[in-house]
Design an enzyme around this catalytic site. Structure first.
Site, PDB file in Angstrom:
ATOM      1  N   GLU A 121      40.140  40.588  16.803  1.00  0.00           N
ATOM      2  CA  GLU A 121      40.624  41.903  17.150  1.00  0.00           C
ATOM      3  C   GLU A 121      42.046  42.037  17.164  1.00  0.00           C
ATOM      4  O   GLU A 121      42.877  42.626  17.876  1.00  0.00           O
ATOM      5  CB  GLU A 121      39.987  42.131  18.997  1.00  0.00           C
ATOM      6  CG  GLU A 121      39.057  41.355  19.218  1.00  0.00           C
ATOM      7  CD  GLU A 121      38.706  41.667  20.913  1.00  0.00           C
ATOM      8  OE1 GLU A 121      39.323  42.290  21.521  1.00  0.00           O
ATOM      9  OE2 GLU A 121      37.932  40.778  21.425  1.00  0.00           O
ATOM     10  N   CYS A 123      34.940  41.261  21.207  1.00  0.00           N
ATOM     11  CA  CYS A 123      34.528  39.924  21.147  1.00  0.00           C
ATOM     12  C   CYS A 123      33.233  39.729  20.517  1.00  0.00           C
ATOM     13  O   CYS A 123      33.187  38.304  20.166  1.00  0.00           O
ATOM     14  CB  CYS A 123      34.829  39.311  22.251  1.00  0.00           C
ATOM     15  SG  CYS A 123      36.381  39.592  23.135  1.00  0.00           S
ATOM     16  N   HIS A 138      29.696  34.431  26.010  1.00  0.00           N
ATOM     17  CA  HIS A 138      31.031  35.069  25.902  1.00  0.00           C
ATOM     18  C   HIS A 138      31.870  34.516  27.056  1.00  0.00           C
ATOM     19  O   HIS A 138      31.310  34.806  28.242  1.00  0.00           O
ATOM     20  CB  HIS A 138      31.075  36.358  25.603  1.00  0.00           C
ATOM     21  CG  HIS A 138      32.548  36.935  25.628  1.00  0.00           C
ATOM     22  ND1 HIS A 138      33.475  36.379  24.757  1.00  0.00           N
ATOM     23  CD2 HIS A 138      33.129  37.891  26.137  1.00  0.00           C
ATOM     24  CE1 HIS A 138      34.701  37.099  25.034  1.00  0.00           C
ATOM     25  NE2 HIS A 138      34.437  37.995  25.783  1.00  0.00           N
TER      26      HIS A 138
HETATM   27  N1  COA Z   1      41.194  30.851  45.613  1.00  0.00           N
HETATM   28  C1  COA Z   1      40.202  30.998  44.957  1.00  0.00           C
HETATM   29  N2  COA Z   1      39.905  32.099  44.334  1.00  0.00           N
HETATM   30  C2  COA Z   1      40.857  33.013  44.407  1.00  0.00           C
HETATM   31  C3  COA Z   1      41.917  32.888  44.829  1.00  0.00           C
HETATM   32  C4  COA Z   1      42.144  31.800  45.538  1.00  0.00           C
HETATM   33  N3  COA Z   1      43.332  31.513  45.978  1.00  0.00           N
HETATM   34  N4  COA Z   1      42.495  34.051  44.575  1.00  0.00           N
HETATM   35  C5  COA Z   1      41.872  35.066  43.931  1.00  0.00           C
HETATM   36  N5  COA Z   1      40.711  34.360  43.843  1.00  0.00           N
HETATM   37  C6  COA Z   1      39.455  34.838  43.026  1.00  0.00           C
HETATM   38  C7  COA Z   1      39.146  36.380  43.505  1.00  0.00           C
HETATM   39  O1  COA Z   1      38.405  36.312  44.532  1.00  0.00           O
HETATM   40  C8  COA Z   1      38.344  36.600  42.053  1.00  0.00           C
HETATM   41  O2  COA Z   1      37.008  36.277  42.202  1.00  0.00           O
HETATM   42  P1  COA Z   1      35.724  37.329  42.389  1.00  0.00           P
HETATM   43  O3  COA Z   1      35.862  38.093  41.164  1.00  0.00           O
HETATM   44  O4  COA Z   1      34.662  36.013  42.263  1.00  0.00           O
HETATM   45  O5  COA Z   1      35.956  38.005  43.679  1.00  0.00           O
HETATM   46  C9  COA Z   1      38.926  35.990  41.028  1.00  0.00           C
HETATM   47  O6  COA Z   1      40.000  34.895  41.771  1.00  0.00           O
HETATM   48  C10 COA Z   1      40.156  36.881  40.327  1.00  0.00           C
HETATM   49  O7  COA Z   1      41.079  37.344  41.413  1.00  0.00           O
HETATM   50  P2  COA Z   1      41.439  39.018  41.076  1.00  0.00           P
HETATM   51  O8  COA Z   1      42.235  39.262  42.178  1.00  0.00           O
HETATM   52  O9  COA Z   1      40.140  39.789  40.979  1.00  0.00           O
HETATM   53  O10 COA Z   1      42.058  38.606  39.743  1.00  0.00           O
HETATM   54  P3  COA Z   1      42.765  40.149  39.064  1.00  0.00           P
HETATM   55  O11 COA Z   1      42.681  41.476  39.800  1.00  0.00           O
HETATM   56  O12 COA Z   1      44.270  39.617  38.965  1.00  0.00           O
HETATM   57  O13 COA Z   1      42.153  40.521  37.496  1.00  0.00           O
HETATM   58  C11 COA Z   1      40.412  40.468  35.949  1.00  0.00           C
HETATM   59  C12 COA Z   1      41.006  39.796  37.224  1.00  0.00           C
HETATM   60  C13 COA Z   1      39.177  39.920  35.370  1.00  0.00           C
HETATM   61  C14 COA Z   1      40.245  41.692  36.326  1.00  0.00           C
HETATM   62  C15 COA Z   1      41.571  40.345  34.895  1.00  0.00           C
HETATM   63  O14 COA Z   1      42.045  39.085  34.478  1.00  0.00           O
HETATM   64  C16 COA Z   1      41.594  40.966  33.743  1.00  0.00           C
HETATM   65  O15 COA Z   1      41.775  42.052  33.421  1.00  0.00           O
HETATM   66  N6  COA Z   1      41.042  40.404  32.613  1.00  0.00           N
HETATM   67  C17 COA Z   1      40.938  40.960  31.195  1.00  0.00           C
HETATM   68  C18 COA Z   1      39.820  41.688  30.991  1.00  0.00           C
HETATM   69  C19 COA Z   1      38.507  40.659  31.006  1.00  0.00           C
HETATM   70  O16 COA Z   1      38.626  39.569  30.617  1.00  0.00           O
HETATM   71  N7  COA Z   1      37.316  41.478  31.294  1.00  0.00           N
HETATM   72  C20 COA Z   1      36.052  40.487  31.291  1.00  0.00           C
HETATM   73  C21 COA Z   1      34.962  41.119  30.734  1.00  0.00           C
HETATM   74  S1  COA Z   1      35.322  40.878  28.721  1.00  0.00           S
END
Ligand code: COA
Length: 445
Positions: free
Chosen positions: A83, A120, A244
């Site tokens: 990608e 992916c 994945h």
């Molecule tokens: N201790 C333990 N866990 C913690 C924490 C801490 N101090 N702080 C946050 N977390 C957890 C959150 O609860 C969350 O878990 P959950 O989803 O089980 O509730 C996780 O960590 C991630 O935190 P979050 O605030 O949701 O992260 P974010 O809003 O910054 O972004 C994604 C998360 C996945 C949306 C972001 O990484 C992203 O956009 N990734 C790219 C797209 C992707 O990979 N998509 C997946 C499908 S292909």
């Protein structure tokens, strides 16, 4: 019928690392637990300034061909899944073949080369293409090389920045494979989605939270489609389930839903019922909302059971051993998960021959694919041939300021020269641009 599958694999990680808990989290003002516990990531791999999708893919291929004693004439097909391509016309496979021709006698002039795109899931699709080419008898006794190579970079400040990574997986697809044979049975879950896309731009537009939901929805469809041809999956049938892995926390969510699905109507559901009741059935509820709430409560309770924890620890957790330390490799990530599982089996002295893996791929946009693989007797030699642990251990540890520089160095919109952090040796490197804007490569001995 002769088995067709993956004969050998090589992995090449980007040579730099960003420590997420120690280096990235403090700069972001985040608790390190968000990365290590929430996302399940400790470190990300990054390419040095002389690395890119071509060098990483070519370096993985070179190791693969040398280890398997192959010359270019033994290869009838080279497909690259990525990608992160920098050309809308000339495929990355031609660049990789050009690199390999610098160091091997002979050439790939009679090999069919291409590039596969579907986020992916494209690496798995390229394996399918190779499988079908061999099954159709069009390979003239030759093998196919499939390369999944990506620099998974997000715009600075994007929530996806925490999940970045870079690396390549080269796979040899052949008859009588040494590693795994592939099932004919497959399931698909596919729909027109806009969870993650790159409309002619380098860094993705991502709706992160939605992409998590789309992953789970398409994966469920793919599992159901797979079961419609292969029969219901029973947890006892599979040793590992490589998914994945954009980040391990995603797989934790998928693993729980998968376990709920595959234990439904089994003795395991009945045994668990003493502790958490039976799974809610739709026909027991008058309205959908109440049903979904009951399913959600059951899933929360299931997550806390020892039975589920034990299944997760033995079937899913080993698949994440490498991803935790390298981040997301997009097209390569499910193939890294397969290797991580087999490496763990090898470390624990587990007998894997004839055992099954359930492999679940996903690409945004969106499509999931599920099939099973049967581990072959040569698997131990193939796993012993890998040096990924050393590669991971030897990466250069970036400071935050250096990380910012590396991100800039790979940002196509920024045109500056950056110093390298490591000294290349026995590998292909990026060597500047040619007169038509092509990227040039050379081998450094
Ligand atoms: N201790 C333990 N866990 C913690 C924490 C801490 N101090 N702080 C946050 N977390 C957890 C959150 O609860 C969350 O878990 P959950 O989803 O089980 O509730 C996780 O960590 C991630 O935190 P979050 O605030 O949701 O992260 P974010 O809003 O910054 O972004 C994604 C998360 C996945 C949306 C972001 O990484 C992203 O956009 N990734 C790219 C797209 C992707 O990979 N998509 C997946 C499908 S292909």
């Amino acid at each position: 019928m002769t088995e067709v599958g993956i004969d050998a694999v090589e992995i090449w990680t980007g040579k730099l690392k960003l420590d997420l808990a120690e280096t990235f989290a403090p700069e972001m003002g985040d608790d390190p637990g968000k990365y290590t516990k929430g996302l399940g990531l400790y470190e990300s791999s990054f390419p040095d300034t002389y690395e890119d999708i071509v060098t990483m893919g070519a370096n993985a291929c070179k190791r693969l061909m040398e280890r398997k004693g192959l010359s270019p004439e033994d290869v009838g097909r080279i497909d690259v899944a990525t990608e992160s391509s920098f050309d809308n016309s000339k495929p990355i496979s031609t660049y990789i073949a050009g690199c390999l021709e610098q160091t091997f006698d002979g050439d790939f002039h009679h090999a069919n080369k291409g590039e596969r795109k579907f986020a992916c899931v494209a690496g798995t699709q390229a394996i399918d293409d190779a499988y079908n080419w061999i099954r159709a008898g069009r390979n003239r006794g030759r093998a196919a090389i499939v390369v999944a190579t990506d620099t998974a970079l997000y715009a600075r400040g994007d929530p996806g920045e925490a999940t970045q990574g870079a690396g390549a997986v080269a796979m040899l697809v052949d008859e009588d494979p040494s590693l795994v044979s592939l099932s004919d049975a497959q399931g698909y879950g596919s729909a027109d989605e806009t969870d993650f896309l790159k409309p002619n731009q380098q860094f993705p537009s991502v709706d992160g939270k939605r992409s998590v939901q789309v992953y789970l929805a398409r994966m469920r469809e793919a599992v159901e489609d797979y079961e419609s041809v292969a029969g219901d999956i029973h947890p006892d049938e599979l040793v590992y389930a490589p998914f994945h892995t954009p980040f391990p926390g995603m797989v934790r969510k998928a693993g729980l839903l998968a376990y709920r699905h595959i234990t439904r109507d089994t003795d395991i559901e009945t045994q668990l019922a003493e502790e958490i009741g039976m799974q809610p059935r739709r026909d027991e509820f008058d309205d959908e909302e109440a049903f979904l709430e009951a399913v959600s409560d059951y899933t929360d309770a299931l997550k806390e059971t020892d039975r589920y924890a034990e299944w997760y620890d033995t079937t899913i957790d080993p698949t994440l051993d490498i991803a935790r330390h390298v981040g997301n490799w997009y097209t390569g990530s499910v193939h890294v998960a397969r290797i991580a599982a087999l490496k763990r089996a090898r470390d624990e002295g587990r007998e894997m021959t004839d055992r099954r893996l359930l492999v679940a791929s996903y690409g945004s946009g969106a499509q999931a694919e599920v099939h099973h693989e049967t581990v072959q007797p040569g698997w131990t030699d193939e796993i012993d041939g890998l040096n990924i642990d050393d590669q991971i251990a030897n990466r250069y540890d970036l400071t935050f300021e250096e990380y910012e520089e590396v991100h800039d160095a790979h940002d196509h919109s920024k045109d500056r020269d950056y110093e390298e952090f490591t000294a290349p040796s026995n590998e292909f490197v990026f060597d500047g641009w040619g007169r038509m804007g092509e990227r040039k490569y050379r081998y450094v001995a």
